[in-house]
Design a protein around this motif. Structure first.
Motif, mmCIF file in Angstrom:
data_model
loop_
_atom_site.group_PDB
_atom_site.id
_atom_site.type_symbol
_atom_site.label_atom_id
_atom_site.label_comp_id
_atom_site.label_asym_id
_atom_site.label_seq_id
_atom_site.Cartn_x
_atom_site.Cartn_y
_atom_site.Cartn_z
ATOM 1 N N PHE A 135 0.816 -1.150 0.264
ATOM 2 C CA PHE A 135 -0.165 0.169 0.079
ATOM 3 C C PHE A 135 0.794 1.095 -0.312
ATOM 4 N N LEU A 136 1.794 1.688 0.780
ATOM 5 C CA LEU A 136 2.647 2.361 1.173
ATOM 6 C C LEU A 136 3.678 2.901 0.052
ATOM 7 N N HIS A 137 3.893 1.727 -0.585
ATOM 8 C CA HIS A 137 4.823 1.627 -2.121
ATOM 9 C C HIS A 137 3.741 2.450 -3.082
ATOM 10 N N GLU A 138 2.392 1.712 -3.587
ATOM 11 C CA GLU A 138 1.798 2.519 -4.012
ATOM 12 C C GLU A 138 1.526 3.542 -4.527
ATOM 13 N N TYR A 139 0.902 4.055 -3.144
ATOM 14 C CA TYR A 139 0.955 5.762 -2.387
ATOM 15 C C TYR A 139 2.195 6.469 -2.887
ATOM 16 N N LEU A 186 -7.940 -2.331 5.558
ATOM 17 C CA LEU A 186 -6.292 -2.187 6.475
ATOM 18 C C LEU A 186 -6.651 -1.533 7.609
ATOM 19 N N HIS A 187 -7.345 -2.728 8.260
ATOM 20 C CA HIS A 187 -7.969 -3.571 9.941
ATOM 21 C C HIS A 187 -6.779 -3.566 10.803
ATOM 22 N N GLY A 188 -6.989 -2.523 11.459
ATOM 23 C CA GLY A 188 -5.911 -2.900 12.490
ATOM 24 C C GLY A 188 -4.248 -1.803 11.919
ATOM 25 N N ALA A 189 -4.200 -1.590 10.709
ATOM 26 C CA ALA A 189 -2.540 -1.004 10.551
ATOM 27 C C ALA A 189 -2.642 0.275 10.661
ATOM 28 N N ASP A 190 -0.535 -0.289 10.701
ATOM 29 C CA ASP A 190 -0.052 0.518 11.667
ATOM 30 C C ASP A 190 0.149 1.609 9.871
ATOM 31 N N LEU A 191 -0.573 3.217 10.873
ATOM 32 C CA LEU A 191 -0.010 3.909 8.982
ATOM 33 C C LEU A 191 0.657 5.214 10.824
ATOM 34 N N SER A 192 0.799 5.692 11.726
ATOM 35 C CA SER A 192 1.135 6.107 12.410
ATOM 36 C C SER A 192 2.557 6.967 11.593
ATOM 37 N N ASN A 193 1.992 8.329 11.429
ATOM 38 C CA ASN A 193 2.971 9.221 11.293
ATOM 39 C C ASN A 193 3.039 9.787 9.850
ATOM 40 N N HIS A 194 2.258 8.806 9.209
ATOM 41 C CA HIS A 194 2.635 8.988 7.595
ATOM 42 C C HIS A 194 2.552 9.452 6.443
ATOM 43 N N ASN A 195 2.627 10.256 5.712
ATOM 44 C CA ASN A 195 2.296 11.218 4.540
ATOM 45 C C ASN A 195 1.570 10.370 3.751
ATOM 46 N N LEU A 196 0.160 10.273 3.431
ATOM 47 C CA LEU A 196 -1.048 10.357 3.166
ATOM 48 C C LEU A 196 -1.873 11.069 2.792
ATOM 49 N N SER A 197 -1.231 13.059 2.140
ATOM 50 C CA SER A 197 -2.429 13.541 1.948
ATOM 51 C C SER A 197 -2.478 13.409 0.148
ATOM 52 N N GLY A 198 -3.669 13.873 0.058
ATOM 53 C CA GLY A 198 -4.373 13.822 -0.644
ATOM 54 C C GLY A 198 -5.757 12.264 -1.127
ATOM 55 N N ALA A 224 -6.708 1.247 13.167
ATOM 56 C CA ALA A 224 -6.282 1.213 12.959
ATOM 57 C C ALA A 224 -5.673 2.383 13.577
ATOM 58 N N ASN A 225 -4.511 2.443 13.116
ATOM 59 C CA ASN A 225 -3.233 4.019 13.894
ATOM 60 C C ASN A 225 -2.440 4.703 12.801
ATOM 61 N N LEU A 226 -3.082 5.313 13.140
ATOM 62 C CA LEU A 226 -2.843 7.418 12.135
ATOM 63 C C LEU A 226 -2.356 7.752 12.723
ATOM 64 N N SER A 227 -1.996 7.990 14.001
ATOM 65 C CA SER A 227 -1.694 9.404 15.401
ATOM 66 C C SER A 227 -0.750 9.550 13.807
ATOM 67 N N GLY A 228 -0.566 11.184 13.894
ATOM 68 C CA GLY A 228 0.818 11.856 13.528
ATOM 69 C C GLY A 228 0.513 11.518 12.399
ATOM 70 N N ALA A 229 -0.444 10.819 11.267
ATOM 71 C CA ALA A 229 -0.194 11.071 10.041
ATOM 72 C C ALA A 229 -0.711 12.047 9.450
ATOM 73 N N ASN A 230 -0.550 12.562 8.238
ATOM 74 C CA ASN A 230 -0.861 13.614 7.274
ATOM 75 C C ASN A 230 -2.298 13.066 6.652
ATOM 76 N N LEU A 231 -3.361 13.668 6.530
ATOM 77 C CA LEU A 231 -4.080 13.196 5.713
ATOM 78 C C LEU A 231 -5.170 14.818 5.137
ATOM 79 N N THR A 232 -4.518 15.520 5.466
ATOM 80 C CA THR A 232 -4.862 16.569 4.553
ATOM 81 C C THR A 232 -5.430 16.766 2.988
ATOM 82 N N ARG A 233 -7.244 16.549 2.612
ATOM 83 C CA ARG A 233 -7.409 17.293 1.765
ATOM 84 C C ARG A 233 -7.708 15.394 1.901
ATOM 85 N N ALA A 234 -7.635 14.923 2.172
ATOM 86 C CA ALA A 234 -8.057 13.343 1.774
ATOM 87 C C ALA A 234 -9.480 12.652 1.964
#
Length: 176
Positions: A6-10, A22-34, A45-55
């Motif tokens: 998933f992260l590679h394709e992003y 992505l049940h239970g995925a650890d995506l903390s502190n990842h940039n997933l903007s847009g 899932a753990n998305l703490s600190g993630a960048n999900l701006t304009r998602a």
């Protein structure tokens, strides 16, 4: 699809992951903007600190997920399931939370300036010290919501607006 794939394709430029599990995925502190994770399953899932701006997160299931400290500014969270989710300290400036199910969610010290919470179900939620200035709160019922330390003096609701009641879009089953 596993998390590494998933992260590679992003990182290769793909942004459409609608309906992904992505049940239970650890995506903390990842940039997933847009990113488009509409109708995805991110339960627990753990998305703490993630960048999900304009998602685009419309219709996504975040039950019991950790979005604390995440940047969700400008995100589309329409009809999202945030039951029991931690959004403590998250940035939701200008986000669309129309008809979101936020029952028992933790929004302590969350920045919701300019967010649209029309008809959101926030019963039992923690809004302690949250910034809700300029947020659209039409149809929101504040009964049983913890607003301790939150400035409610600027809340303006449309008197003609009739709330529709409880959200019935999500059913959460407990342990047997």
């Amino acid at each position: 699809m596993n998390i590494q794939q998933f992260l590679h394709e992003y990182n290769q430029g793909d942004r459409n992951f609608s309906g992904l599990n992505l049940h239970g995925a650890d995506l903390s502190n990842h940039n997933l903007s847009g990113i488009d994770l509409s109708r995805a399953d991110l339960t627990g899932a753990n998305l703490s600190g993630a960048n999900l701006t304009r998602a685009n997160l419309s219709g996504t299931n975040f039950t019991d997920a950790d979005l604390s400290g995440a940047d969700l500014s400008g995100a589309n969270l329409e009809r999202v399931n945030l039951i029991g989710t931690s959004l403590a300290g998250a940035d939701l400036i200008g986000s669309n939370l129309t008809r979101a199910d936020m029952r028992a969610a933790d929004l302590e010290e969350t920045d919701l300036r300019g967010a649209n919470l029309t008809e959101a179900d926030i019963s039992g939620a923690n809004f302690r010290r949250a910034n809700i200035n300029s947020a659209c709160l039409d149809g929101v019922d504040f009964e049983s919501v913890d607003l301790q330390g939150t400035d409610v003096s600027q809340i303006r609701l449309n008197d003609e607006y009739a709330p529709t009641g409880m959200s019935r879009d999500w059913i959460t089953w407990g342990p047997n």
